[in-house]
Scaffold this motif. Structure first.
Motif, mmCIF file in Angstrom:
data_model
loop_
_atom_site.group_PDB
_atom_site.id
_atom_site.type_symbol
_atom_site.label_atom_id
_atom_site.label_comp_id
_atom_site.label_asym_id
_atom_site.label_seq_id
_atom_site.Cartn_x
_atom_site.Cartn_y
_atom_site.Cartn_z
ATOM 1 N N LEU A 1 4.598 11.906 -15.907
ATOM 2 C CA LEU A 1 5.481 10.977 -16.614
ATOM 3 C C LEU A 1 4.757 10.221 -17.712
ATOM 4 C CD1 LEU A 1 7.577 9.457 -13.700
ATOM 5 C CD2 LEU A 1 8.242 11.191 -15.337
ATOM 6 N N THR A 2 3.445 10.269 -17.703
ATOM 7 C CA THR A 2 2.663 9.555 -18.709
ATOM 8 C C THR A 2 1.870 10.554 -19.533
ATOM 9 O OG1 THR A 2 0.811 9.292 -17.177
ATOM 10 C CG2 THR A 2 2.414 7.506 -17.255
ATOM 11 N N SER A 3 1.518 10.160 -20.744
ATOM 12 C CA SER A 3 0.685 11.017 -21.566
ATOM 13 C C SER A 3 -0.763 10.917 -21.091
ATOM 14 C CB SER A 3 0.800 10.615 -23.038
ATOM 15 O OG SER A 3 0.436 9.267 -23.204
ATOM 16 N N GLU A 4 -1.564 11.888 -21.443
ATOM 17 C CA GLU A 4 -2.964 11.911 -21.019
ATOM 18 C C GLU A 4 -3.684 10.653 -21.516
ATOM 19 O OE1 GLU A 4 -6.854 14.757 -21.494
ATOM 20 O OE2 GLU A 4 -4.861 15.649 -21.605
ATOM 21 N N ALA B 1 -3.064 7.631 -20.495
ATOM 22 C CA ALA B 1 -2.240 6.435 -20.299
ATOM 23 C C ALA B 1 -2.537 5.814 -18.939
ATOM 24 C CB ALA B 1 -0.757 6.795 -20.387
ATOM 25 N N SER B 2 -2.258 4.537 -18.825
ATOM 26 C CA SER B 2 -2.435 3.843 -17.554
ATOM 27 C C SER B 2 -1.288 2.859 -17.376
ATOM 28 C CB SER B 2 -3.783 3.124 -17.508
ATOM 29 O OG SER B 2 -3.867 2.162 -18.529
ATOM 30 N N PHE B 3 -1.202 2.290 -16.183
ATOM 31 C CA PHE B 3 -0.152 1.314 -15.922
ATOM 32 C C PHE B 3 -0.726 0.186 -15.084
ATOM 33 C CE2 PHE B 3 -0.057 4.124 -12.327
ATOM 34 C CZ PHE B 3 0.212 3.318 -11.252
ATOM 35 N N VAL B 4 -0.041 -0.947 -15.137
ATOM 36 C CA VAL B 4 -0.465 -2.131 -14.391
ATOM 37 C C VAL B 4 0.762 -2.718 -13.704
ATOM 38 C CG1 VAL B 4 -1.360 -4.480 -14.594
ATOM 39 C CG2 VAL B 4 -2.322 -2.659 -16.002
ATOM 40 N N ILE B 5 0.630 -3.063 -12.432
ATOM 41 C CA ILE B 5 1.679 -3.795 -11.738
ATOM 42 C C ILE B 5 1.351 -5.278 -11.922
ATOM 43 C CG2 ILE B 5 2.820 -4.244 -9.546
ATOM 44 C CD1 ILE B 5 3.215 -1.387 -10.683
ATOM 45 N N ALA B 6 2.113 -5.951 -12.738
ATOM 46 C CA ALA B 6 1.832 -7.355 -13.054
ATOM 47 C C ALA B 6 2.439 -8.310 -12.039
ATOM 48 C CB ALA B 6 2.352 -7.688 -14.446
ATOM 49 N N ASN B 7 3.473 -7.863 -11.326
ATOM 50 C CA ASN B 7 4.145 -8.737 -10.370
ATOM 51 C C ASN B 7 4.787 -7.858 -9.305
ATOM 52 O OD1 ASN B 7 5.576 -10.671 -8.994
ATOM 53 N ND2 ASN B 7 6.678 -11.433 -10.774
ATOM 54 N N LEU B 8 4.527 -8.162 -8.064
ATOM 55 C CA LEU B 8 5.107 -7.406 -6.966
ATOM 56 C C LEU B 8 5.609 -8.383 -5.937
ATOM 57 C CD1 LEU B 8 5.589 -4.639 -5.604
ATOM 58 C CD2 LEU B 8 3.310 -4.850 -4.617
ATOM 59 N N ASN B 9 6.941 -8.487 -5.825
ATOM 60 C CA ASN B 9 7.509 -9.393 -4.829
ATOM 61 C C ASN B 9 8.856 -8.870 -4.367
ATOM 62 O OD1 ASN B 9 9.684 -10.467 -6.527
ATOM 63 N ND2 ASN B 9 8.058 -11.457 -7.668
ATOM 64 N N THR C 1 0.837 -1.202 0.000
ATOM 65 C CA THR C 1 0.000 0.000 0.000
ATOM 66 C C THR C 1 0.869 1.248 0.000
ATOM 67 O OG1 THR C 1 -1.691 -1.193 1.230
ATOM 68 C CG2 THR C 1 -1.859 1.195 1.225
ATOM 69 N N PHE C 2 1.923 1.264 0.802
ATOM 70 C CA PHE C 2 2.837 2.403 0.808
ATOM 71 C C PHE C 2 3.476 2.606 -0.566
ATOM 72 C CE2 PHE C 2 3.799 1.588 5.575
ATOM 73 C CZ PHE C 2 2.629 2.218 5.929
ATOM 74 N N LEU C 3 3.883 1.518 -1.188
ATOM 75 C CA LEU C 3 4.482 1.608 -2.521
ATOM 76 C C LEU C 3 3.484 2.140 -3.537
ATOM 77 C CD1 LEU C 3 6.545 -1.697 -2.557
ATOM 78 C CD2 LEU C 3 7.436 0.633 -2.379
ATOM 79 N N GLU C 4 2.218 1.737 -3.394
ATOM 80 C CA GLU C 4 1.181 2.220 -4.298
ATOM 81 C C GLU C 4 1.018 3.734 -4.174
ATOM 82 O OE1 GLU C 4 -3.568 1.626 -5.236
ATOM 83 O OE2 GLU C 4 -2.704 0.752 -3.434
ATOM 84 N N THR C 5 1.012 4.239 -2.965
ATOM 85 C CA THR C 5 0.888 5.678 -2.750
ATOM 86 C C THR C 5 2.001 6.426 -3.472
ATOM 87 O OG1 THR C 5 -0.157 5.370 -0.600
ATOM 88 C CG2 THR C 5 0.876 7.500 -0.995
ATOM 89 N N GLY C 6 3.232 5.989 -3.270
ATOM 90 C CA GLY C 6 4.362 6.648 -3.917
ATOM 91 C C GLY C 6 4.325 6.525 -5.422
ATOM 92 N N ARG C 7 3.965 5.337 -5.900
ATOM 93 C CA ARG C 7 3.912 5.082 -7.339
ATOM 94 C C ARG C 7 2.900 6.012 -8.011
ATOM 95 N NH1 ARG C 7 3.365 -0.274 -6.687
ATOM 96 N NH2 ARG C 7 1.119 -0.159 -6.769
ATOM 97 N N VAL C 8 1.714 6.124 -7.441
ATOM 98 C CA VAL C 8 0.672 6.956 -8.031
ATOM 99 C C VAL C 8 1.064 8.435 -7.981
ATOM 100 C CG1 VAL C 8 -1.719 7.731 -7.744
ATOM 101 C CG2 VAL C 8 -1.170 5.300 -7.636
ATOM 102 N N GLU C 9 1.595 8.891 -6.852
ATOM 103 C CA GLU C 9 2.022 10.284 -6.761
ATOM 104 C C GLU C 9 3.144 10.587 -7.744
ATOM 105 O OE1 GLU C 9 2.832 11.669 -2.803
ATOM 106 O OE2 GLU C 9 0.958 10.851 -2.039
ATOM 107 N N PHE C 10 4.028 9.644 -7.966
ATOM 108 C CA PHE C 10 5.143 9.821 -8.887
ATOM 109 C C PHE C 10 4.663 9.831 -10.340
ATOM 110 C CE2 PHE C 10 8.742 7.964 -11.317
ATOM 111 C CZ PHE C 10 9.679 8.950 -11.074
ATOM 112 N N LEU C 11 3.848 8.862 -10.714
ATOM 113 C CA LEU C 11 3.407 8.738 -12.103
ATOM 114 C C LEU C 11 2.393 9.805 -12.508
ATOM 115 C CD1 LEU C 11 3.082 4.869 -12.366
ATOM 116 C CD2 LEU C 11 4.746 6.304 -13.524
#
Length: 75
Positions: free
Chosen positions: A57-60, A62-70, A40-50
């Protein structure tokens, strides 16, 4: 950035910072943070960053998917 020894790093050495609030339910009775909360903490940072409106960092549209988190030590 000049080479810095790890033990001398400070917050100002990192160009991006995100903050999250630790909730009572995120911990056990001894105050240890539940392992699942780190995602959850990583998600917060990831969303604020992207999706930073001042420096996107992304074009209007655009979206992203975390396919693997370990963690590497869990492999």
């Amino acid at each position: 950035m000049p080479e810095t020894k790890q033990e001398n790093l400070t917050y100002s050495d990192f160009p991006f910072q995100a903050y999250d609030k630790l909730r009572y339910g995120d911990t056990d009775r001894q105050g240890h943070v539940n392992n699942a909360v780190f995602s959850t903490f990583l998600e917060t940072g990831r969303v604020e960053f992207l999706y930073n409106p001042d420096n996107p960092l992304t074009s209007e549209g655009a979206s992203f998917v975390i396919a693997n988190l370990n963690h590497p030590s869990c492999n």
